[in-house]
Design a protein around this motif. Sequence first.
Motif, PDB file in Angstrom:
ATOM      1  N   VAL A 230      32.146  53.180  47.220  1.00 23.68           N
ATOM      2  CA  VAL A 230      33.489  52.601  47.311  1.00 23.68           C
ATOM      3  C   VAL A 230      33.538  51.155  46.839  1.00 23.68           C
ATOM      4  O   VAL A 230      34.588  50.660  46.439  1.00 23.68           O
ATOM      5  N   GLU A 231      32.402  50.454  46.904  1.00 22.75           N
ATOM      6  CA  GLU A 231      32.401  49.058  46.454  1.00 22.75           C
ATOM      7  C   GLU A 231      30.986  48.655  46.049  1.00 22.75           C
ATOM      8  O   GLU A 231      30.004  49.125  46.640  1.00 22.75           O
ATOM      9  N   LEU A 232      30.899  47.794  45.045  1.00 18.23           N
ATOM     10  CA  LEU A 232      29.593  47.311  44.574  1.00 18.23           C
ATOM     11  C   LEU A 232      29.792  45.902  44.039  1.00 18.23           C
ATOM     12  O   LEU A 232      30.645  45.664  43.184  1.00 18.23           O
ATOM     13  N   ALA A 233      29.016  44.959  44.583  1.00 21.46           N
ATOM     14  CA  ALA A 233      29.189  43.557  44.167  1.00 21.46           C
ATOM     15  C   ALA A 233      27.919  42.781  44.484  1.00 21.46           C
ATOM     16  O   ALA A 233      27.021  43.300  45.148  1.00 21.46           O
ATOM     17  N   THR A 234      27.858  41.523  44.025  1.00 23.97           N
ATOM     18  CA  THR A 234      26.731  40.689  44.440  1.00 23.97           C
ATOM     19  C   THR A 234      26.832  40.526  45.959  1.00 23.97           C
ATOM     20  O   THR A 234      27.938  40.591  46.520  1.00 23.97           O
ATOM     21  N   SER A 235      25.696  40.312  46.604  1.00 22.20           N
ATOM     22  CA  SER A 235      25.709  40.185  48.071  1.00 22.20           C
ATOM     23  C   SER A 235      26.717  39.140  48.504  1.00 22.20           C
ATOM     24  O   SER A 235      27.514  39.363  49.412  1.00 22.20           O
ATOM     25  N   GLN A 236      26.677  37.996  47.823  1.00 30.90           N
ATOM     26  CA  GLN A 236      27.555  36.903  48.222  1.00 30.90           C
ATOM     27  C   GLN A 236      29.036  37.291  48.123  1.00 30.90           C
ATOM     28  O   GLN A 236      29.802  37.098  49.061  1.00 30.90           O
ATOM     29  N   ASN A 237      29.412  37.894  47.001  1.00 33.25           N
ATOM     30  CA  ASN A 237      30.803  38.313  46.822  1.00 33.25           C
ATOM     31  C   ASN A 237      31.229  39.347  47.843  1.00 33.25           C
ATOM     32  O   ASN A 237      32.335  39.312  48.365  1.00 33.25           O
ATOM     33  N   LEU A 238      30.317  40.271  48.102  1.00 29.98           N
ATOM     34  CA  LEU A 238      30.664  41.344  49.034  1.00 29.98           C
ATOM     35  C   LEU A 238      30.896  40.788  50.438  1.00 29.98           C
ATOM     36  O   LEU A 238      31.820  41.212  51.132  1.00 29.98           O
ATOM     37  N   TYR A 239      30.077  39.845  50.832  1.00 31.30           N
ATOM     38  CA  TYR A 239      30.213  39.284  52.180  1.00 31.30           C
ATOM     39  C   TYR A 239      31.378  38.309  52.285  1.00 31.30           C
ATOM     40  O   TYR A 239      32.050  38.248  53.308  1.00 31.30           O
ATOM     41  N   GLU A 240      31.601  37.554  51.197  1.00 28.61           N
ATOM     42  CA  GLU A 240      32.655  36.550  51.265  1.00 28.61           C
ATOM     43  C   GLU A 240      34.029  37.105  50.922  1.00 28.61           C
ATOM     44  O   GLU A 240      35.038  36.624  51.403  1.00 28.61           O
ATOM     45  N   LYS A 241      34.040  38.119  50.059  1.00 30.61           N
ATOM     46  CA  LYS A 241      35.336  38.606  49.609  1.00 30.61           C
ATOM     47  C   LYS A 241      35.307  40.134  49.454  1.00 30.61           C
ATOM     48  O   LYS A 241      35.421  40.650  48.337  1.00 30.61           O
ATOM     49  N   PRO A 242      35.129  40.832  50.561  1.00 31.19           N
ATOM     50  CA  PRO A 242      35.110  42.301  50.450  1.00 31.19           C
ATOM     51  C   PRO A 242      36.495  42.799  50.031  1.00 31.19           C
ATOM     52  O   PRO A 242      37.505  42.320  50.554  1.00 31.19           O
ATOM     53  N   LEU A 243      36.546  43.729  49.089  1.00 34.40           N
ATOM     54  CA  LEU A 243      37.836  44.206  48.591  1.00 34.40           C
ATOM     55  C   LEU A 243      38.244  45.544  49.197  1.00 34.40           C
ATOM     56  O   LEU A 243      39.419  45.808  49.398  1.00 34.40           O
ATOM     57  N   HIS A 244      37.286  46.397  49.461  1.00 30.49           N
ATOM     58  CA  HIS A 244      37.631  47.740  49.954  1.00 30.49           C
ATOM     59  C   HIS A 244      37.886  47.711  51.466  1.00 30.49           C
ATOM     60  O   HIS A 244      37.128  47.076  52.207  1.00 30.49           O
ATOM     61  N   PRO A 245      38.953  48.388  51.920  1.00 32.40           N
ATOM     62  CA  PRO A 245      39.261  48.377  53.362  1.00 32.40           C
ATOM     63  C   PRO A 245      38.076  48.842  54.235  1.00 32.40           C
ATOM     64  O   PRO A 245      37.917  48.342  55.347  1.00 32.40           O
ATOM     65  N   TYR A 246      37.256  49.742  53.727  1.00 32.60           N
ATOM     66  CA  TYR A 246      36.110  50.203  54.510  1.00 32.60           C
ATOM     67  C   TYR A 246      35.070  49.095  54.640  1.00 32.60           C
ATOM     68  O   TYR A 246      34.546  48.845  55.734  1.00 32.60           O
ATOM     69  N   THR A 247      34.781  48.399  53.541  1.00 37.98           N
ATOM     70  CA  THR A 247      33.820  47.289  53.597  1.00 37.98           C
ATOM     71  C   THR A 247      34.340  46.203  54.533  1.00 37.98           C
ATOM     72  O   THR A 247      33.573  45.617  55.313  1.00 37.98           O
ATOM     73  N   GLN A 248      35.636  45.937  54.465  1.00 44.86           N
ATOM     74  CA  GLN A 248      36.231  44.910  55.343  1.00 44.86           C
ATOM     75  C   GLN A 248      36.013  45.280  56.812  1.00 44.86           C
ATOM     76  O   GLN A 248      35.651  44.427  57.629  1.00 44.86           O
ATOM     77  N   ALA A 249      36.183  46.558  57.119  1.00 42.21           N
ATOM     78  CA  ALA A 249      35.988  47.002  58.504  1.00 42.21           C
ATOM     79  C   ALA A 249      34.513  46.895  58.910  1.00 42.21           C
ATOM     80  O   ALA A 249      34.193  46.431  60.001  1.00 42.21           O
ATOM     81  N   LEU A 250      33.622  47.295  58.011  1.00 39.54           N
ATOM     82  CA  LEU A 250      32.182  47.215  58.317  1.00 39.54           C
ATOM     83  C   LEU A 250      31.773  45.770  58.591  1.00 39.54           C
ATOM     84  O   LEU A 250      31.042  45.482  59.531  1.00 39.54           O
TER      85      LEU A 250
END
Length: 322
Positions: A230-250
């Motif tokens: 559902v989402e793939l990004a650099t670690s920093q981007n994923l943690y600082e700016k998660p885009l997918h609602p599932y990642t945001q919830a996690l």
Amino acid sequence: MKDNVLIEVEHLKKYFKVGKKSILKAVDDVSFKINKGETLGLVGESGCGKTTCGRTVLGLYEATGGKVIFKGINIQTLKGKDKREFSKNAQIIFQDPYASLNPRMTVGDIIAEGIDIHGIYSGEKRTNRIYELLELVGLNKEHASRFPHEFSGGQRQRIGIARALAVEPKFIVCDEPISALDVSIQAQIVNLLIKLQKELDLTYLFIAHDLSMVKHISDRVGVMYLGTMVELATSQNLYEKPLHPYTQALLSAIPIPDPNIERDRKRIMLEGEVPSPINPKPGCRFVGRCRYAKPKCEESLPEFKEVEKNHFVACHLYDEKK
Ligand SMILES: Nc1ncnc2c1ncn2[C@@H]1O[C@H](COP(=O)(O)OP(=O)(O)OP(=O)(O)O)[C@@H](O)[C@H]1O
Ligand code: SF4
Ligand SMILES: [Mg+2]
């Protein structure tokens, strides 16, 4: 950039037949690349398909569809010597260091399994290589003649790592290598894997249940949900700016060490059960638990696409982007 890619996974699918008519879509159209020397983290809840993905990438499961390209060659086309070379180059470290070591074999023989299968060394050279590997993972040569039950969980995982390294692989799937260990031991094993990666120029696919575990080790992170990425990004981007609602919830579920921030923070509760991967409906797999769900989400599976540089997401909220 292309020269630097070690492994490319394109639209990979692994389906299992369940009963007469049903199909379990454990991995359903997953794509990613891993660069040489990089660690790609892969996270998601239990049953979302992480292990199946790792095993299919290694060729341990035959893919139902899609391609795995290693050093520019599709592994499904490999035969004979080339196939053996790939199985040497691509290894796995298992989640459970108790179940994955044969209790009747000495540690030396366990570590040398790959050396024996590929006929790399025998006699004194084999013994010396076992000693060298034990020392590489922080054990010592006296351990070679002992049996797995004589070791702690952390030490057993070191044995599992030595076994994977014995054949000098380039790529290792680390399938939740620390989940079964005490928290106090987890950092030691992660640090060992980081040290080995630098020394031996290794590339990792590092599978874990939760995001906090992969943050430290991964350059980029992929998030899986029910067989899809559902989402793939650099670690920093994923943690600082998660885009997918599932990642945001996690991410909202990970406690923050600062009690002041932690107290005021809003948790996004994941409601509803994880649906079954058997005969999934056509829409977004997350629709039943998503607070942004709209009618379109029930009807069609969102495309996995790059919405910002090096940031991929599969969600209809970003349909208008790029
Ligand atoms: N050999 C198999 N035959 C049939 N179904 C399988 C097989 N292996 C896995 N599955 C199913 O495929 C789905 C994905 O399983 P998988 O083990 O890859 O998940 P996972 O993300 O690794 O979970 P965990 O975090 O619990 O290890 C699950 O629904 C599982 O039941
Ligand atoms: S596609 Fe729709 S249901 Fe799926 S995550 Fe995006 S908004 Fe939620
Ligand atoms: Mg698993």
